[in-house]
Design an enzyme around this catalytic site. Sequence first.
Site, PDB file in Angstrom:
ATOM      1  N   LYS A 203     -17.098  63.635  32.026  1.00  0.00           N
ATOM      2  CA  LYS A 203     -17.224  63.416  33.471  1.00  0.00           C
ATOM      3  C   LYS A 203     -15.875  63.614  34.177  1.00  0.00           C
ATOM      4  CE  LYS A 203     -18.204  62.083  37.527  1.00  0.00           C
ATOM      5  NZ  LYS A 203     -19.094  62.815  38.431  1.00  0.00           N
ATOM      6  N   CYS A 257     -14.361  61.298  44.575  1.00  0.00           N
ATOM      7  CA  CYS A 257     -14.546  61.699  43.169  1.00  0.00           C
ATOM      8  C   CYS A 257     -13.422  62.622  42.697  1.00  0.00           C
ATOM      9  CB  CYS A 257     -15.883  62.408  43.018  1.00  0.00           C
ATOM     10  SG  CYS A 257     -17.240  61.447  43.685  1.00  0.00           S
TER      11      CYS A 257
END
Length: 406
Positions: A203, A257
């Site tokens: 991720k 993010c």
Amino acid sequence: MKKVCLIGLGCIGLPTACILSGKGFKVVGVDTNQKLVEELNQVNIDPLEPGLASLANPAIKSGSFIPKLSPEEADVFMICVPTPPTDENKADLTYVKDAAKSILLYLRKGNLVILESTVPPGTTEEILKPILEKSGLRIGNELHLAYCPERVLPGNILKELVENNRIIGGINAESAELAKEVYQSFVEGEIYLTDATTAEMVKLVENSFRDVNIAFANELSRICDKLNLKIWKVIELANKHPRVNVLKPGPGVGGHCVAVDPFFIVEKAPDEARLIKTARRVNDSMPDYIVEKVERAVKQAQIKTPVIACLGITYKAGTGDLRGSPALRIVRTLREKGYTIRACDPYIRDFTEFSLFSLEEAVEGADCLVLLVDHKEFKEINPHELLRKMRGSLIIDTRGIWLSNE
Ligand code: SAJ
């Protein structure tokens, strides 16, 4: 019918809860934000994400998705809480820990716990597992545990939740297989199984890859400015090579993010993550660089009290999300420096920090126009029409929407 208790009704948890409830799961969605839970229960939400309201409201009305303030027993527990960066750019795991503690009382033999929040590698194994062990259940045997990161693009979440491939990292193989059964109910992409720590790293690698590549584009744009070359032409032609795909330079990297996750790798390997750290610095320097560019331009044009129109304040196109927005940072800095700024953004509704203008009001009589966000509403405009309305003729197009064909 399986029951899911999902903790954290934010930008990932809420759409996930809605999609699961549409696939035959009974979903209890838990959030500590009382106002949000009340609004959800009044079937009165209007989230930023396109299409989400029309999915959430009927799910709540039908009773297949129940928003609540506290957890209850279920077959599957999903943790989708934020992991914001601390002042030292480390992952603040408070919400993950609190979520895990909040479900302890409700865990039963045979349950599955899935963590979706973005975390530093090792978190599931070293932090989540010890907390869940306090339930008295043996992890991986009596209580299954998996890490499954979200990978969806804000603005396109509902589509990507279904279509994207998923990575599932189990604390053991059985946990990964059980989590796969849950995701298989709605994921049309491939599902790849691995261990939890690898999935956590994957991720972070995805968003760091994007950050490093955007940093390369931003560095190139500064180099081209210095060499008096047109960056958009350089990139366009370089990208004609079959193995080159330079991303787009811009006013910096925002959101919650791409601009944050690389630090979670740095946290774990500070001496090794040199390129990742540098990319963060390059991208983070862009708002100030654009401010300097604007100041230089109005100075060179010898405009004494310039009126500057700023188009866009969100962190990227097509969203009303302001989190970490480099465009907003630029507008704030220019305002602090005393410039007359007329900012506009078609995606922003309730904004109280300063007055926003319509596009026409912003542009009318402006000396300098700074395009900060490539919203489609701006792309559709012919810049020559804008120039006719302006007093001056300075255009700084940080996203290359008008100047890229030059
Ligand atoms: N940006 C550029 N140039 C580009 C691309 C983006 O300057 O060529 C800027 C954008 O304007 C924005 C920032 O980067 O300010 C981030 O935008 P984004 O569209 O790259 O990503 P996010 O933060 O909206 O979503 C990302 C996605 N990650 C990847 O594409 C690898 C998404 O798939 C993740 O699920 C999401 O982060 C997340 O939640 O982690």
